[in-house]
Design a protein around this motif. Structure first.
Motif, PDB file in Angstrom:
ATOM      1  N   ASN A   8      41.794  35.630  35.363  1.00  0.00           N
ATOM      2  CA  ASN A   8      40.781  36.553  36.283  1.00  0.00           C
ATOM      3  C   ASN A   8      41.786  36.973  37.513  1.00  0.00           C
TER       4      ASN A   8
ATOM      5  N   MET B 144      43.069  46.080  42.880  1.00  0.00           N
ATOM      6  CA  MET B 144      43.649  46.921  41.860  1.00  0.00           C
ATOM      7  C   MET B 144      42.791  48.168  41.708  1.00  0.00           C
ATOM      8  N   TYR B 145      41.495  48.088  41.463  1.00  0.00           N
ATOM      9  CA  TYR B 145      40.998  49.453  41.542  1.00  0.00           C
ATOM     10  C   TYR B 145      41.306  50.360  42.633  1.00  0.00           C
TER      11      TYR B 145
ATOM     12  N   ARG C 187      39.614  41.608  41.498  1.00  0.00           N
ATOM     13  CA  ARG C 187      39.816  43.054  40.962  1.00  0.00           C
ATOM     14  C   ARG C 187      39.808  44.078  41.831  1.00  0.00           C
TER      15      ARG C 187
ATOM     16  N   ARG D  86      37.511  38.121  45.422  1.00  0.00           N
ATOM     17  CA  ARG D  86      37.309  39.284  44.827  1.00  0.00           C
ATOM     18  C   ARG D  86      38.650  39.986  44.247  1.00  0.00           C
TER      19      ARG D  86
ATOM     20  N   ARG E 185      41.390  38.691  47.662  1.00  0.00           N
ATOM     21  CA  ARG E 185      41.825  37.973  46.555  1.00  0.00           C
ATOM     22  C   ARG E 185      41.322  36.379  47.212  1.00  0.00           C
TER      23      ARG E 185
ATOM     24  N   PRO F 207      44.243  41.276  37.417  1.00  0.00           N
ATOM     25  CA  PRO F 207      44.409  42.357  38.428  1.00  0.00           C
ATOM     26  C   PRO F 207      45.689  42.468  39.229  1.00  0.00           C
TER      27      PRO F 207
ATOM     28  N   GLY G  89      48.094  44.271  37.549  1.00  0.00           N
ATOM     29  CA  GLY G  89      47.914  45.732  37.428  1.00  0.00           C
ATOM     30  C   GLY G  89      48.026  46.269  38.920  1.00  0.00           C
ATOM     31  N   GLU G  90      47.707  45.643  39.941  1.00  0.00           N
ATOM     32  CA  GLU G  90      48.061  46.060  41.237  1.00  0.00           C
ATOM     33  C   GLU G  90      49.615  46.230  41.641  1.00  0.00           C
TER      34      GLU G  90
END
Length: 424
Positions: A9, A157-158, A154, A152, A148, A13, A16-17
């Motif tokens: 989890n 990354m968004y 994710r 939080r 992070r 992310p 991805g970031e």
């Protein structure tokens, strides 16, 4: 594995970031390529300098994540607020220093790297704008680390995804619609990062009037951030010397090594994401004095890192001849690139160990040990033995990469042994 879901989890992310941040530079290079060779060369060299800046901010971000996660685990809200203010102050101070360097000496830096005058002028203008606005890169990294640490994982990354899409759109408009050239691409990059910064700040509910900038940074934060940053700088400095060694093997080998490193950078993505998880979870359980949980997390993260990095490295090794031809048809360069892919695959267990145990020590609040270990490994093993094997014994590129694996082997086992002694 007990902590697998918790680890992934955080790690996925973060992977991805990291990938999205890397793609921003690639998008700029691709779009600028439409403007000519001098433009793409100048932007590529300038982005190499920006990458160094980014490495420094990532190191500071790891320190922020570690110390904030520990304070939150201890339910010390006042300490958290202090660390948050200090983290942002430190980020701004470093950003201002790097920004001044980029604006005042950007073109000079590129000339020192041996670029032609036309390339230096174009790259210098790009560096002055993107480096001058590096504050937003730094704040995105630090604000993401704070989020992070608060669980939080994710959201950063968004926001990076939004920032990248916006950068691609604005850069495309700047080149093809407004004909703003390199300056337009640079402005698009800075603007997209500024918007990303505002989104992250809003999610953290940061208010300018509630935040006080100050030069007196907390000693605990500096004790983590400075060695972590120096460790990254030591790696970059050593990499430059390694490149100088490889240059002696000829242009084709240099090109092949560059192709191989371009492909193998994806091998490290799982390890980098899992390193973020290692910092967060180690600091969290340290704050709760749950040493047994740290032991379990360490074992699980290392196992996942070896498996994921190994599968990816093996896949890229098998596809190496095909992927290499996307860059060149030169046989010598392709052979050199395969050498890089092979040693990257063979060194997966120790490379994973180096990444994971460096992160665990940062989570434990000791960034000095990885710095000392990296300094010794880089200069006495990777550079010195690389010179002896590659040049003195004439093993060429293979000798240099053998030394790279030996360096990671040393760092992995040294950090692991010290960790076992420390944790009990």
């Amino acid at each position: 594995m007990k902590h697998q879901k918790q680890i992934l989890n955080i790690a996925l992310p973060a992977m991805g970031e990291n990938l999205l941040q890397m793609l921003m530079g690639l998008v700029d290079n691709y779009l600028v390529a439409q403007l000519g060779l001098s433009a793409v060369s100048g932007v590529a060299v300038a982005n190499n300098i920006i990458t160094i800046y980014q490495a420094l901010f990532i190191a500071i971000g790891s320190a922020i994540t570690s110390i904030v996660a520990k304070s939150l685990a201890q339910k010390d809200q006042s300490a958290y607020q202090g660390y948050q203010n200090d983290a942002l102050s430190l980020t701004i101070i470093l950003s201002l220093i790097l920004g001044v360097i980029s604006v005042v000496w950007g073109t000079t830096l590129l000339k020192l790297l041996g670029t032609q005058n036309s390339v230096s002028e174009i790259g210098g203008r790009y560096l002055a704008l993107v480096g001058g606005g590096v504050l937003f890169l730094g704040l995105m990294t630090s604000l993401g680390s704070l989020l992070r640490a608060r669980g939080r994982v994710r959201l950063p990354m968004y926001v990076s995804l939004v920032s990248n899409l916006l950068n691609a759109l604005l850069s495309t408009l700047a080149i093809f619609l407004f004909n703003w050239g390199v300056e337009g691409v640079a402005a698009a990059t800075v603007l997209s990062r500024a918007i990303g910064t505002l989104i992250l700040a809003k999610q953290l509910k940061l208010k300018v009037w509630d935040w006080q900038f100050h030069l007196a940074i907390d000693r605990d934060l500096l004790r983590l951030a400075l060695p972590a940053s120096l460790e990254r700088l030591m790696m970059r400095a050593g990499d430059l010397v390694i490149v100088a060694l490889i240059v002696t093997f000829g242009t084709k080998v240099v090109a092949g090594n560059a192709i191989g490193e371009t492909l193998t950078q994806f091998n490290y993505m799982p390890g980098l994401g899992l390193s973020t998880a290692a910092v967060v979870l180690t600091a969290h359980y340290l704050g709760q004095a749950k040493i047994d949980q740290i032991r379990q997390v360490e074992r699980e993260i290392y196992l996942i890192a070896v498996l994921s990095m190994g599968v990816l490295a093996g896949f890229i090794l098998l596809l190496g001849p095909v992927l290499g031809r996307l860059f060149t048809d030169n046989t010598s360069a392709l052979q050199a690139s395969q050498t890089v892919l092979l040693f990257s695959f063979l060194g997966t267990p120790v490379t994973a160990g180096t990444l994971v145990y460096t992160a665990i020590w940062q989570g434990l609040g000791n960034a000095k040990l990885p710095f000392y270990t990296t300094s010794i490994g880089m200069w006495l093993i990777r550079v010195l033995i690389g010179y002896l094997l590659g040049i003195s014994l004439q093993l060429g590129l293979s000798g240099v990469w053998m030394a790279t694996v030996l360096d990671n082997l040393f760092r992995h086992f040294f950090l692991y042994k010290r960790y076992r002694r420390y944790i009990g």
